[in-house]
Design a protein around this motif. Sequence first.
Motif, short mmCIF file in Angstrom:
data_model
loop_
_atom_site.label_atom_id
_atom_site.label_comp_id
_atom_site.label_asym_id
_atom_site.label_seq_id
_atom_site.Cartn_x
_atom_site.Cartn_y
_atom_site.Cartn_z
N GLN A 650 0.82 -1.36 -0.35
CA GLN A 650 -0.07 0.25 0.04
C GLN A 650 0.99 1.11 0.10
N GLY A 651 2.16 1.24 0.25
CA GLY A 651 2.90 2.21 0.59
C GLY A 651 3.60 2.58 -0.48
N ASP A 652 3.18 2.34 -1.50
CA ASP A 652 3.94 2.41 -2.76
C ASP A 652 2.73 2.68 -3.80
N VAL A 653 2.04 2.91 -3.51
CA VAL A 653 1.22 3.28 -4.52
C VAL A 653 2.08 4.65 -4.84
N GLU A 654 2.30 5.48 -4.14
CA GLU A 654 2.28 6.96 -5.40
C GLU A 654 4.00 6.97 -5.86
N ALA A 655 4.70 6.28 -5.54
CA ALA A 655 5.75 5.34 -6.38
C ALA A 655 5.71 4.50 -7.65
N LEU A 656 4.10 3.69 -7.60
CA LEU A 656 3.69 3.19 -9.18
C LEU A 656 3.29 4.07 -10.05
N GLU A 657 2.55 4.81 -9.11
CA GLU A 657 1.40 6.15 -9.87
C GLU A 657 2.66 7.01 -11.01
N GLN A 658 3.99 7.54 -10.13
CA GLN A 658 4.35 8.58 -10.29
C GLN A 658 6.05 7.45 -11.76
N THR A 659 5.99 6.35 -11.78
CA THR A 659 6.77 5.77 -12.94
C THR A 659 6.57 5.48 -13.71
N ALA A 660 4.49 4.74 -13.90
CA ALA A 660 3.76 4.99 -14.41
C ALA A 660 3.44 6.12 -15.89
N SER A 661 3.87 7.35 -14.76
CA SER A 661 3.22 8.69 -15.39
C SER A 661 4.68 8.84 -16.72
N VAL A 662 5.69 8.64 -15.81
CA VAL A 662 6.99 8.71 -17.08
C VAL A 662 6.53 7.89 -17.79
N ALA A 663 5.88 6.52 -17.88
CA ALA A 663 5.79 5.25 -18.56
C ALA A 663 5.17 6.43 -20.11
N ALA A 664 3.86 6.49 -19.27
CA ALA A 664 2.82 7.06 -20.56
C ALA A 664 3.53 8.43 -21.15
N SER A 665 4.76 9.33 -21.15
CA SER A 665 4.99 10.07 -21.15
C SER A 665 6.83 10.21 -21.73
N ASP A 666 7.58 9.18 -21.67
CA ASP A 666 8.53 9.08 -21.86
C ASP A 666 8.90 7.92 -22.91
N SER A 667 10.96 8.11 -22.79
CA SER A 667 10.70 6.69 -22.77
C SER A 667 10.53 5.47 -21.89
N ILE A 668 11.59 4.19 -21.63
CA ILE A 668 10.96 2.84 -21.12
C ILE A 668 12.33 2.90 -19.99
N VAL A 669 13.75 3.21 -21.04
CA VAL A 669 14.20 3.86 -20.24
C VAL A 669 14.12 5.04 -19.19
N GLU A 670 13.69 5.92 -19.57
CA GLU A 670 13.49 7.29 -18.99
C GLU A 670 12.48 6.74 -17.28
N ALA A 671 11.40 5.33 -17.60
CA ALA A 671 10.97 4.89 -16.84
C ALA A 671 11.69 4.35 -15.47
N LEU A 672 12.78 3.85 -16.39
CA LEU A 672 13.54 2.80 -15.51
C LEU A 672 14.03 3.93 -14.30
N ILE A 673 14.83 4.85 -14.85
CA ILE A 673 15.06 5.55 -13.90
C ILE A 673 13.90 6.46 -12.74
N ALA A 674 13.02 6.29 -13.51
CA ALA A 674 12.19 7.31 -12.88
C ALA A 674 11.86 6.69 -11.18
N LEU A 675 11.92 5.38 -11.30
CA LEU A 675 10.99 5.09 -9.71
C LEU A 675 12.37 4.61 -8.71
N THR A 676 13.90 4.79 -9.66
CA THR A 676 15.27 5.71 -7.95
C THR A 676 14.88 7.02 -7.71
N ARG A 677 13.75 8.39 -8.44
CA ARG A 677 13.94 8.56 -8.22
C ARG A 677 12.52 9.36 -6.75
#
Length: 690
Positions: A650-677
């Motif tokens: 449950q505590g990971d929902v925000e991180a999942l949404e943030q990563t998904a948001s980058v995946a929806a608008s940018d490259s797969i590699v950028e989405a991989l990196i987004a999770l680390t932020r």
Amino acid sequence: MPASIDLRLFVALALLGCNGVIGDSPSIGGGGPDVPFIIPDEPVRTAPQAPELVPSTTTRQLSNTELENSLLALTGIRPDALTLLPPESDVSFDRVVNGQTVSRAHLDAYLAIGAEVADALLQEQGLDEITDACPDESLPPLTGATEQTIRGDGLNADPTWAVSLDGSRLRIQYAERPVVTATYAFPAAGTYEIALETQLSAGAIAGIELLIDGERAHSFNGQSGPSTYRVQLERDAPSEGVTSLQFRIAANASLLLFIDSLTITGPLDGAAMGGSDAERRACAQGLVETLAERAYRRPTTEAERAQLMALYDLGAEGGDGANALSMVIQAILASPNFIYLVEVGEPSDDGRHSLTPWETAARLSYALCESPPDDELRSAAAAGNLARPAEREAQARRLLDLPCGRRTVQRFMEQWFRVDRVDEVNKSPEVFPAFTGAVRAQLAEDVRTYFDEMLWSEEADLRGLYGANVAWPSAETAFLYDLPPGTEGRTVLPERRAGILTHPAWLAVTSAFEETSPVARGVFVLEHVLCEELGAVPENVDITPPLPDPSLTTRERWAAHSESPACRGCHTLIDPIGFALEEFDAVGQHRTEEFGMPIDSSGGVPSIGIDDGELNGGAALSDAVANAEGIDRCFSRHWFRFALGRLESQGDVEALEQTASVAASDSIVEALIALTRTDAFVTRYESEEL
């Protein structure tokens, strides 16, 4: 207990606090984090009970790949004993803790791995590459000097017509250039003495050459009467197999030569190695300070260092320095602090635990490189910089530019789409004679190239991954893509194909031995691409695939099988997806008919509002999937599980949404990196799984 493991190692593990059992009050002493482990059934000496494990501590085994990479990074050795590790779960990613198991077989394998690495480091004198405190001259003798004598009658000589025996001696007469041969396995590197004991008749003249595996190594001038010819040889490494020793003799016609024996002694310098007790102990201290810290992925505590040195002193009793060093190495590499990736964190009032800088460094390194933190990442941890999202992002970009980063992303993509097993998939040679082992192996390479080119060269987003009209076939596999023979490299695909879901590798792994499997293909798209939960199969439902019937197409057989009311609920979601891919056979080739009957590739994706019959063929299906809203969140979930090695909570929902948001608008590699932020990347939550 494995015979190759010294009982003292078990005692040492007990001293180090390995007095728990997985799932039952596990703990480890020594001042480090509490970690679960297993101890052998045999009674061993134990330390006082350490504090109990924090109940919600995230502790997972290194995957087999991570363990192999870690050993290579730490020691430069890839031990054969890695093959003893039990197979990993194929349900999810191989590093997700929720699918991991621990058994006695694991313990035996870990101990065997540690023993093999220790032996190799000592035999190959590789400790100086780990720490400057272990120069070669300080190492203890690894192989004591041995002496092997071969009597004359145990040697071979040529020409055979000139050879006879005189008791235990070899007698050679009149031959102009006789050759005497023996074989010997040099057990270790070092200096060896070779002594040939002979008797040459009066008046005979002989020159004797020694050849090692056919190469001239030394020569002697023969003398009348009894003589012993000696030479010292340097060996850089142990023999691989046996070494040929040949004595080639140039003589006059009056030759009469008796050979009494050949003696090989060595390594002569073994006893001189090792220096003083103080030097050997300093070597052990260097290993404890360097290898343990890197293996544990954090600074070691004073208590841990003291315990490892106590282990060295225990092993060194009686002057056995080699065994003492081996025990220290084995204890480090068999420690739960190495075998497990431990994330305890520092608690806060809201139930979260912020990872320490060292835990964050390890999470970054294993998420993106599947190996221990390198020097730059360790420096960032020591400086406390990794709490900043920008610093983690910078480190993530650096790691992904390294070969290990590219390999890790490749493994994520292969496991996500299950194509990591394509080079093992079996197909009927009668039905698919062209799908040979060589073609299968090349197809596995093709799909690796597809991911590599799409992510790094094409900078693809998810829509490109599913909808791209290009592939990278090889000349051997071009026919599987319906391309002209010999086609290779970046190629525009026929209009009927698009993206990964029409790639022959994926189509092959989602098919059966002789035929396609619409259900397997449909289930995969629903669960792994759209993350739709199908739930468990109801009890008493027959899930046996319909039998082959040459009077029906695969679609017709499966459609009839799915008419049962108990099956219809799921199969109305599954089957239309699989039916849209029926134009591709079980090895991924396009087809227009089956058993002489036309293929019907109409289908749909009902779960996203595309009813059965609204689309036709693989390209149309790929386009529908590429534009489906759920693919971004599904990707985010898979990447989260792979990177963090656990299921989301449950505590990971925000991180999942943030990563998904980058995946929806940018490259797969950028989405991989987004999770680390995200905060979740540096946080452990005490909450239930989603």
